[in-house]
Design an enzyme around this catalytic site. Sequence first.
Site, mmCIF file in Angstrom:
data_model
loop_
_atom_site.group_PDB
_atom_site.id
_atom_site.type_symbol
_atom_site.label_atom_id
_atom_site.label_comp_id
_atom_site.label_asym_id
_atom_site.label_seq_id
_atom_site.Cartn_x
_atom_site.Cartn_y
_atom_site.Cartn_z
ATOM 1 N N HIS A 1 -6.032 -6.607 -0.945
ATOM 2 C CA HIS A 1 -4.969 -5.643 -0.680
ATOM 3 C C HIS A 1 -3.850 -6.253 0.155
ATOM 4 O O HIS A 1 -2.677 -5.958 -0.062
ATOM 5 C CB HIS A 1 -5.587 -4.443 0.049
ATOM 6 C CG HIS A 1 -4.719 -3.235 0.111
ATOM 7 N ND1 HIS A 1 -4.291 -2.565 -1.011
ATOM 8 C CD2 HIS A 1 -4.219 -2.546 1.173
ATOM 9 C CE1 HIS A 1 -3.565 -1.522 -0.655
ATOM 10 N NE2 HIS A 1 -3.493 -1.501 0.667
ATOM 11 N N SER B 1 0.819 -1.204 0.000
ATOM 12 C CA SER B 1 0.000 0.000 0.000
ATOM 13 C C SER B 1 0.862 1.267 0.000
ATOM 14 O O SER B 1 1.775 1.403 -0.820
ATOM 15 C CB SER B 1 -0.950 -0.047 1.198
ATOM 16 O OG SER B 1 -1.970 0.905 1.068
ATOM 17 N N ASP C 1 -8.238 -6.557 -4.969
ATOM 18 C CA ASP C 1 -8.007 -5.260 -4.332
ATOM 19 C C ASP C 1 -8.717 -4.174 -5.124
ATOM 20 O O ASP C 1 -8.626 -4.131 -6.353
ATOM 21 C CB ASP C 1 -6.506 -4.978 -4.282
ATOM 22 C CG ASP C 1 -6.159 -3.725 -3.489
ATOM 23 O OD1 ASP C 1 -7.045 -3.196 -2.793
ATOM 24 O OD2 ASP C 1 -4.997 -3.289 -3.563
#
Length: 442
Positions: free
Chosen positions: A421, A160, A361
């Site tokens: 994610h 991320s 994601d």
Amino acid sequence: MPTLWTGTLAVVVFFVGAIDRGCLTPVQPGESWGYVDVRDGAHMFWWLYYANSSSASYKELPLVMWLQGGPGGSSCGFGNFEEIGPLDRDLNPRKTSWVQASSVLFVDNPVGTGYSYTDTEEALTKNVTMIASDMLVLLKHFFSLKKEFQTIPFYIFSESYGGKMAAAISLELTKAIGQGAIKCNFSGVALGDSWISPIDSVMTWGPYLYSTSLLDDYGLREVNSAAMAVQQAVDQGQFEKATELWSVTESVVEQNTNNVNFYNILTQENDELLKSGTEQGYLALLKRHHVRPLHRRSLSELMNGPIRNKLHVIPKNVVWGGQAEAVFSSMAEDFMRPVVDIVDQLLAAGVYVTVYNGQLDLIVDTIGQEQWVKQLKWPGIQSFNQMKWTALEDPSAAGQTGAFYKTYKNFAFYWILKAGHMIPSDQGPMALRMLRMVTRQD
């Protein structure tokens, strides 16, 4: 001068049964941790696990540093106990821990994250340039303290917003090594579901959700319209406004999808903390969506209880995650800035760069990642784009495809199937195989 405080254990320990019983059982050798004062009033915490393999010593395996997202997410907490560390959140051994294939260095980064802290909010970082500067101070001290790791291949893996930080850190680390300021064998960076080009993610939310039947035509128009407003702010260099409009776009997505989970479109978010809509303002909403999920109550209780007691170096006034939301707020102006140019510089410098992304994601959707990759000025990108990808078998399901990948010279891309994610949480065996491939063990 920065100072270094450390703690060590001859063994890694875990708690058997309920946390409040406090029963300790030794598991495996090799663990240490400590603080580095990276600036006046800025204190960064690190935690190292030595590789624990039955077939090789830690000196024969790579060192991996893991950087969490947010900004404000704790590597030592979430990355460690929820994703790749030797123990899970319930303090049971993790079968897919990365410690079996590498030594793992968790760093609570930037300062103010996890156990890291600042004496005042003014000392918090404002951008990735400050973050990279702080990390180089820590790494210089780490490799001076742990000289045995100076020649071991060193990789930075990230997730991320951690990917955005990892790119900036990798570039500065490459320069520092060239100047002889740091002794380490930097061997590559891996950018997982990474916030490299935020606008490419936002602009593809609508098409991705529409293609997966999570938006109708009306919803697609609404989401695309909101995303265009973000694009205009970015084009005008109004990055804090872009962050605010990004929050608006998230709300439009939720309204049209019955609250899709941005981290995995096939799961439903049931955390009451996230549903409490009492806070106002775009930063409050963003923190509720993207910082607090990394600090769930059970994890906070673990980190502020048994783990804190085990470490013995956490100052009394420091609460794990206590400054996390302030970290996010402090980085608001930098949040939507792209760092694609930094990736280009890394590739031009010969650094091995890997991009990996989860199929499910949304927040950093794969098609958005593919968009910025195609924008790279690196000369090899044309040849890379013309290559056909290769299927990888899922290690946990014989005969089933777990991922696709392709690599050209010093660039690679992994498409991880059935993962959101947090790839190591969703597809642990596949993530572990990818680690071994990236670090040249497979």
